[in-house]
Design a protein around this motif. Sequence first.
Motif, short mmCIF file in Angstrom:
data_model
loop_
_atom_site.label_atom_id
_atom_site.label_comp_id
_atom_site.label_asym_id
_atom_site.label_seq_id
_atom_site.Cartn_x
_atom_site.Cartn_y
_atom_site.Cartn_z
N ILE A 6 42.60 32.53 31.70
CA ILE A 6 42.04 32.06 32.98
C ILE A 6 43.12 32.22 34.03
O ILE A 6 44.06 31.41 34.11
CB ILE A 6 41.57 30.59 32.89
N ASP A 8 43.69 33.93 38.20
CA ASP A 8 43.02 34.54 39.35
C ASP A 8 43.67 35.84 39.80
O ASP A 8 43.05 36.63 40.52
CB ASP A 8 42.93 33.56 40.52
N ASP A 28 39.10 37.22 26.17
CA ASP A 28 38.12 37.08 27.24
C ASP A 28 38.88 36.74 28.50
O ASP A 28 39.97 36.14 28.44
CB ASP A 28 37.11 35.97 26.93
N ALA A 30 38.75 35.25 32.70
CA ALA A 30 38.07 34.53 33.78
C ALA A 30 38.95 34.58 35.01
O ALA A 30 40.14 34.29 34.94
CB ALA A 30 37.79 33.09 33.37
N GLU A 31 38.34 34.91 36.16
CA GLU A 31 39.12 35.07 37.39
C GLU A 31 39.11 33.82 38.27
O GLU A 31 39.78 33.78 39.29
CB GLU A 31 38.60 36.25 38.20
N ASN A 32 38.33 32.80 37.89
CA ASN A 32 38.31 31.55 38.66
C ASN A 32 38.04 30.38 37.73
O ASN A 32 37.68 30.55 36.55
CB ASN A 32 37.25 31.61 39.77
N ASP A 34 35.70 27.99 37.71
CA ASP A 34 34.32 27.73 37.27
C ASP A 34 33.94 28.61 36.07
O ASP A 34 33.38 28.12 35.08
CB ASP A 34 33.35 27.99 38.43
N GLU A 35 34.29 29.88 36.17
CA GLU A 35 33.99 30.80 35.07
C GLU A 35 34.82 30.44 33.84
O GLU A 35 34.31 30.45 32.71
CB GLU A 35 34.30 32.23 35.50
N GLY A 36 36.08 30.09 34.06
CA GLY A 36 36.94 29.74 32.93
C GLY A 36 36.47 28.51 32.20
O GLY A 36 36.45 28.48 30.96
N SER A 38 33.42 27.30 32.09
CA SER A 38 32.18 27.61 31.39
C SER A 38 32.44 28.34 30.08
O SER A 38 31.86 28.01 29.04
CB SER A 38 31.27 28.45 32.29
N LEU A 39 33.33 29.33 30.12
CA LEU A 39 33.66 30.07 28.89
C LEU A 39 34.31 29.16 27.86
O LEU A 39 33.98 29.22 26.67
CB LEU A 39 34.60 31.23 29.22
#
Length: 223
Positions: A6, A8, A28, A30-32, A34-36, A38-39
């Motif tokens: 995670i 950015d 995997d 995640a660039e932010n 919220d996405e991180g 959730s994953l």
Amino acid sequence: MKILIIEDSSALRRSLAVGFNNLGFTTDEAENGDEGLSLALNNDYDIIILDLMLPGVDGMTILNKLRQTGIETRIIILSAKTHSQNRIDGLLQGADDYVTKPFSFDELHARVLAISRRCQAINVTNTIEIDGFILDPSKKTLFYGSHDLELTPNEFKIVDYLFTHRGQILTTSMISDNIANNFDYIAKNTIEVHISTMRKKAKKIDAVLPIKNKRGFGYYIEN
């Protein structure tokens, strides 16, 4: 081993993913925040590499939510925040390691492997787990998460005796007989000091030692 990154910074994130993929890891990205988050909540990972300053949900909030949800995935904070208090806060909130930027990939890789070894060390068949604490009689260690409480020999004997006799009230005489040799006697006050010291060690890593006292009878760990 599966890693969630995670971060950015697209350049750093891709560099880490390529580096770990080349070493045989699955990643995997995640660039932010919220996405991180959730994953992390919806997938199983062995390690999460977590930046603190993220768009959306910040890294510390992600860390807190994962720990509050009961997710025990090992987390390495990767941050430009270099002040000692930032490191302390991250570790106390449940991170397993804290790496400051700039850093070398080789060092991060070594830290990932070190955490992996610690995980393997506490996942052996003769370990005893109570309230998040994992006691390994063969290695004479007591872990909480990735933290080793670094007990003295007598402290470990007390914990080992109580853990292996969970649900029983053990008098100070019984504890003394168990941890002392044939020619020694461990006084009641000394046992109380040992237990108090262990509670303080646990508190430093934001944990509560599960040893309870029944006044006038002795110590015990609930079933």
